[in-house]
Design a protein around this motif. Structure first.
Motif, PDB file in Angstrom:
ATOM      1  N   GLN A  30      39.021 -13.093  17.280  1.00 50.57           N
ATOM      2  CA  GLN A  30      38.471 -12.429  18.463  1.00 50.57           C
ATOM      3  C   GLN A  30      39.578 -12.056  19.444  1.00 50.57           C
ATOM      4  O   GLN A  30      40.578 -12.768  19.581  1.00 50.57           O
ATOM      5  CB  GLN A  30      37.450 -13.337  19.159  1.00 50.57           C
ATOM      6  N   ARG A  31      39.382 -10.935  20.118  1.00 47.74           N
ATOM      7  CA  ARG A  31      40.273 -10.534  21.219  1.00 47.74           C
ATOM      8  C   ARG A  31      39.397 -10.442  22.468  1.00 47.74           C
ATOM      9  O   ARG A  31      38.695  -9.459  22.675  1.00 47.74           O
ATOM     10  CB  ARG A  31      40.959  -9.208  20.918  1.00 47.74           C
ATOM     11  N   ILE A  32      39.440 -11.505  23.254  1.00 56.28           N
ATOM     12  CA  ILE A  32      38.517 -11.656  24.371  1.00 56.28           C
ATOM     13  C   ILE A  32      39.220 -11.307  25.674  1.00 56.28           C
ATOM     14  O   ILE A  32      40.265 -11.883  26.003  1.00 56.28           O
ATOM     15  CB  ILE A  32      37.993 -13.105  24.456  1.00 56.28           C
ATOM     16  N   CYS A  33      38.649 -10.366  26.402  1.00 50.92           N
ATOM     17  CA  CYS A  33      39.169 -10.057  27.734  1.00 50.92           C
ATOM     18  C   CYS A  33      38.371 -10.878  28.745  1.00 50.92           C
ATOM     19  O   CYS A  33      37.142 -10.858  28.754  1.00 50.92           O
ATOM     20  CB  CYS A  33      39.056  -8.574  28.056  1.00 50.92           C
ATOM     21  N   PHE A  34      39.085 -11.610  29.580  1.00 50.55           N
ATOM     22  CA  PHE A  34      38.478 -12.503  30.568  1.00 50.55           C
ATOM     23  C   PHE A  34      38.572 -11.822  31.933  1.00 50.55           C
ATOM     24  O   PHE A  34      39.658 -11.655  32.485  1.00 50.55           O
ATOM     25  CB  PHE A  34      39.237 -13.831  30.544  1.00 50.55           C
ATOM     26  N   LEU A  35      37.419 -11.408  32.470  1.00 50.65           N
ATOM     27  CA  LEU A  35      37.374 -10.655  33.721  1.00 50.65           C
ATOM     28  C   LEU A  35      36.867 -11.516  34.870  1.00 50.65           C
ATOM     29  O   LEU A  35      36.167 -12.508  34.661  1.00 50.65           O
ATOM     30  CB  LEU A  35      36.462  -9.435  33.571  1.00 50.65           C
ATOM     31  N   GLY A  36      37.199 -11.103  36.077  1.00 55.33           N
ATOM     32  CA  GLY A  36      36.737 -11.781  37.281  1.00 55.33           C
ATOM     33  C   GLY A  36      37.583 -11.334  38.451  1.00 55.33           C
ATOM     34  O   GLY A  36      38.705 -10.865  38.281  1.00 55.33           O
ATOM     35  N   ARG A 216      35.521  -8.376  22.831  1.00 49.75           N
ATOM     36  CA  ARG A 216      34.499  -9.174  23.521  1.00 49.75           C
ATOM     37  C   ARG A 216      34.929  -9.323  24.985  1.00 49.75           C
ATOM     38  O   ARG A 216      36.134  -9.481  25.257  1.00 49.75           O
ATOM     39  CB  ARG A 216      34.391 -10.540  22.842  1.00 49.75           C
ATOM     40  N   ILE A 217      33.988  -9.252  25.907  1.00 48.14           N
ATOM     41  CA  ILE A 217      34.289  -9.396  27.327  1.00 48.14           C
ATOM     42  C   ILE A 217      33.524 -10.592  27.881  1.00 48.14           C
ATOM     43  O   ILE A 217      32.311 -10.703  27.721  1.00 48.14           O
ATOM     44  CB  ILE A 217      33.933  -8.122  28.113  1.00 48.14           C
ATOM     45  N   ILE A 218      34.276 -11.497  28.509  1.00 51.27           N
ATOM     46  CA  ILE A 218      33.706 -12.658  29.191  1.00 51.27           C
ATOM     47  C   ILE A 218      34.021 -12.500  30.671  1.00 51.27           C
ATOM     48  O   ILE A 218      35.166 -12.215  31.039  1.00 51.27           O
ATOM     49  CB  ILE A 218      34.317 -13.979  28.680  1.00 51.27           C
ATOM     50  N   GLU A 219      33.031 -12.702  31.525  1.00 48.51           N
ATOM     51  CA  GLU A 219      33.248 -12.574  32.967  1.00 48.51           C
ATOM     52  C   GLU A 219      32.975 -13.903  33.657  1.00 48.51           C
ATOM     53  O   GLU A 219      31.992 -14.588  33.353  1.00 48.51           O
ATOM     54  CB  GLU A 219      32.335 -11.505  33.554  1.00 48.51           C
ATOM     55  N   LEU A 220      33.878 -14.265  34.584  1.00 49.64           N
ATOM     56  CA  LEU A 220      33.673 -15.431  35.437  1.00 49.64           C
ATOM     57  C   LEU A 220      33.171 -14.933  36.786  1.00 49.64           C
ATOM     58  O   LEU A 220      33.881 -14.226  37.499  1.00 49.64           O
ATOM     59  CB  LEU A 220      34.983 -16.206  35.602  1.00 49.64           C
ATOM     60  N   ASP A 221      31.932 -15.290  37.101  1.00 44.26           N
ATOM     61  CA  ASP A 221      31.303 -14.806  38.333  1.00 44.26           C
ATOM     62  C   ASP A 221      30.606 -15.973  39.026  1.00 44.26           C
ATOM     63  O   ASP A 221      29.643 -16.529  38.499  1.00 44.26           O
ATOM     64  CB  ASP A 221      30.288 -13.700  38.004  1.00 44.26           C
ATOM     65  N   ARG A 222      31.125 -16.362  40.175  1.00 39.83           N
ATOM     66  CA  ARG A 222      30.554 -17.439  40.978  1.00 39.83           C
ATOM     67  C   ARG A 222      30.391 -18.736  40.196  1.00 39.83           C
ATOM     68  O   ARG A 222      29.361 -19.398  40.236  1.00 39.83           O
ATOM     69  CB  ARG A 222      29.218 -16.990  41.584  1.00 39.83           C
ATOM     70  N   GLY A 223      31.444 -19.071  39.461  1.00 41.04           N
ATOM     71  CA  GLY A 223      31.469 -20.345  38.750  1.00 41.04           C
ATOM     72  C   GLY A 223      30.841 -20.335  37.379  1.00 41.04           C
ATOM     73  O   GLY A 223      30.945 -21.322  36.645  1.00 41.04           O
ATOM     74  N   ARG A 224      30.184 -19.247  37.003  1.00 39.29           N
ATOM     75  CA  ARG A 224      29.488 -19.178  35.710  1.00 39.29           C
ATOM     76  C   ARG A 224      30.149 -18.151  34.796  1.00 39.29           C
ATOM     77  O   ARG A 224      30.645 -17.123  35.260  1.00 39.29           O
ATOM     78  CB  ARG A 224      28.026 -18.788  35.916  1.00 39.29           C
TER      79      ARG A 224
END
Length: 622
Positions: A30-36, A216-224
């Motif tokens: 996987q190549r996961i981009c971690f956004l926030g 794949r995109i994972i987002e960190l938003d308000r602790g979640r």
């Protein structure tokens, strides 16, 4: 089996939880981009996976034999010594032994210590680490004998990328990997990751890199954590829809809460069972409202404009500059007019910052002249953030002391109010700069810069560490700015969106002017290249002539038979989710709305693929 699993991870640093019981599985390939947004905890999250920070609670499970390498956002300062030694240090104890062995060999020191180090390296496969280090140096165009203290910020970034790669990791964590990298290095990084079998989790502001790499995109938003499992453009659409739905849900909830608060203030008959239940429901609503984490506001920026400059801002005539035998500028002639937005690009170390200093009059040219226009007021954004004083607070760095007021376009603003436009709370405004994340420091640089009235803005790598929302706002601001802009940047999307002219390094101190942004430069460069140097057009292979419909295999017949059942199950699941979302009882459940919306979108994609496959197989079975 997941290579890395995180279970119920929680961590806070004296404020709201940065990570609030988050779960994540990282699978091979996987190549996961971690956004926030800046400051939400992306770097902390990466350090937890890398084992550099321990969470307050939760568990990190790494599969046996999986090696994790981490490239941090900040490059350590004050380093010296050969580049090869820094790269080898990434191999741990084996790397340290190699460094010691090289030093002893260089000193022609035949001693028991030398033989001891060699025996250790033979036993622990140390020579493989040396081969890996030299391969990484070659891939990144680094000289292993160079002193790291003499390198530019971009070249030091390459050194630490090589240091991460020397471990030959299965999982590579990259925190803003393109910071200070030049365009050629970014292109190499893209190709390297796409061609490797590495599992990658990366944080980036580079939208072009994100679009090309992320599966794949994972987002960190308000602790979640929110798993979007889509490309970037689809993410933008879905994210906007979720935010709009959340705003409507919260609006309905707040309206109902206000009605209940009005009811209770009028007085109740506490002994009535119905009223007692209503009071308990009101208490639950109050608690839910108290726990709500609002999304941080949008950055609001405005540039203080000085009086208009003259029509001609500056003119360079036959400018030359060199350091010893190395030519930095060769016969540069350039006219900059009012309202021009000029992008400057070239490899790290070619002299872009020196070019800015010569054009601004900070460094006198050794040949030629630079003539300045009338009424110039210049504001300069330094890529190394050297104007920021790390021991002083955010407030002191903007107000240049503890003054209460700053002046923006001639109008007074309280410092706290002004800093709130850049998403600094009153507590954060009183924190020392050394505690800020890279993105927060860049926002602080912009806040400080825009307190100074200017008609010429000069930016040296302004996009590093900024989140995409702030970056897009900065682009809009510069497009509306009536003054002149000079910007050094390796962000291809930023150059495309902002600049009207590109000044590109051609080698041997020569900078050449091109109309337009990065993509325009690339087209013109190819068109102007000699025919022999142009990439050969791809030869179109004739399409094979089909010999007739291919019969279904046994497996394909089974797939065709199972498709109607699969389609019916998907449609039933979709209809059920839609009905549940429409049920008033689910209003206010933000997590369910987000998850259900994403699942419905995935079901639609699966249905489209299933119908297409059914049509193909059914046509071949006829």
């Amino acid at each position: 089996m997941a290579l890395v699993s995180l279970h119920s991870i929680r961590i806070a640093f004296g404020g709201p939880l940065l990570l609030d019981s988050v779960f994540l599985d990282i699978h091979k390939g996987q190549r996961i981009c971690f956004l926030g947004r800046n400051g939400v905890g992306k770097s902390t999250f990466m350090k937890i996976i890398a084992g550099e920070v321990a969470p307050d609670s939760g568990e990190i499970i790494v599969a046996p034999g999986v090696n994790i390498a981490y490239l941090s956002q900040e490059v350590p300062q004050g380093l010296s010594g050969p580049v090869l030694d820094i790269v080898l240090s990434g191999a741990g104890q084996v790397g340290d032994a190699l460094v010691a062995w090289h030093r002893l060999v260089a000193q022609h020191h035949d001693s028991p210590e030398l033989h001891s180090q060699q025996q250790f390296l033979d036993t622990h496969d140390g020579w493989r680490a040396e081969t890996s280090a030299k391969r990484a140096l070659d891939q990144l165009g680094l000289d292993g004998t160079a002193d790291v203290a003499t390198l530019s910020g971009g070249m030091r970034r390459r050194v630490f990328l090589a240091r991460a790669l020397v471990r030959e990791p299965e999982v590579l964590l990259l925190d803003e990997p393109t910071n200070h990298l030049d365009i050629d290095s970014i292109a190499w990084l893209e190709s390297f990751i796409l061609g490797s079998k590495l599992t990658v989790l990366f944080v980036t502001h580079d939208r072009r890199l994100l679009r090309r790499l992320a599966t794949r995109i994972i987002e960190l938003d308000r602790g979640r954590l929110v798993d979007w499992s889509c490309d970037y453009d689809t993410f933008l659409q879905r994210k906007q829809a979720v935010l709009e739905a959340e705003e409507k849900d919260w609006g309905r909830f707040d309206k109902l809460l206000a009605q209940e608060e009005t009811w209770i203030r009028r007085g109740i008959k506490a002994r009535r069972t119905r009223n007692e239940g209503r009071v308990r429901a009101l208490e639950r609503m109050r608690e839910e409202r108290r726990k709500r984490r609002e999304r941080s506001g949008e950055v609001s920026m405005a540039i203080g404009m000085a009086q208009r400059s003259g029509e001609r801002v500056l003119e360079a005539r036959g400018v030359g500059f060199s350091y010893g035998d190395k030519a930095i500028l060769t016969d540069l002639s350039l006219t900059v007019g009012r309202g021009d937005r000029i992008g400057i690009m070239g490899p790290n170390g070619c002299g872009k910052t020196t070019l800015l200093n010569v054009l601004l009059g900070k460094t006198p040219p050794q040949q030629g002249t630079v003539v300045f226009g009338a009424s110039l007021a210049v504001s300069y954004f330094d890529q190394l953030r050297e104007v920021l004083e790390p021991e002083k607070t955010v407030w002191e760095n903007v107000a240049l002391g503890w003054a209460d007021t700053v002046f923006i376009s001639g109008k007074p603003r309280h410092v706290i109010s002004y800093l709130a436009d850049f998403l600094f709370t009153s507590d954060r405004a009183k924190s020392p700069v050394k505690q800020l994340s890279g993105g927060e420091r860049n926002r602080l640089m912009l806040a400080r810069l825009f307190t100074q009235p200017a008609n010429v803005l000069v930016f040296d790598e302004p996009t590093n560490d900024l989140d995409t929302e702030t970056l897009e706002l900065l682009e809009e601001l510069l497009l509306e700015y009536a003054g002149t802009v000079l910007v050094v940047s390796h962000d291809r999307e930023f150059l495309n969106n902002v600049v009207t002219t590109t000044l590109a390094f051609e080698g041997n101190g020569v900078f050449k002017e091109y109309v337009g942004g990065y993509d325009d430069w690339e087209r013109q460069r190819i068109a102007l290249a000699p025919a022999a140097a142009r990439p050969a057009p791809k030869r179109e292979e004739p399409a094979p002539v089909p010999s007739g419909p291919k019969k279904l295999t046994f497996k394909e017949k089974q797939t065709l038979a199972a498709l109607p059942v699969r389609i019916e199950a998907l449609e039933t699941e979709r209809d059920g989710l839609c009905a549940k979302m429409a049920d008033p009882a689910s209003y206010g459940d933000r997590a369910f709305a987000a998850e259900a919306g994403m699942r419905i979108s995935r079901i639609e994609d699966e249905l489209a693929a299933a119908y297409a496959l059914w049509e193909e197989l059914d046509g071949r079975s006829a």
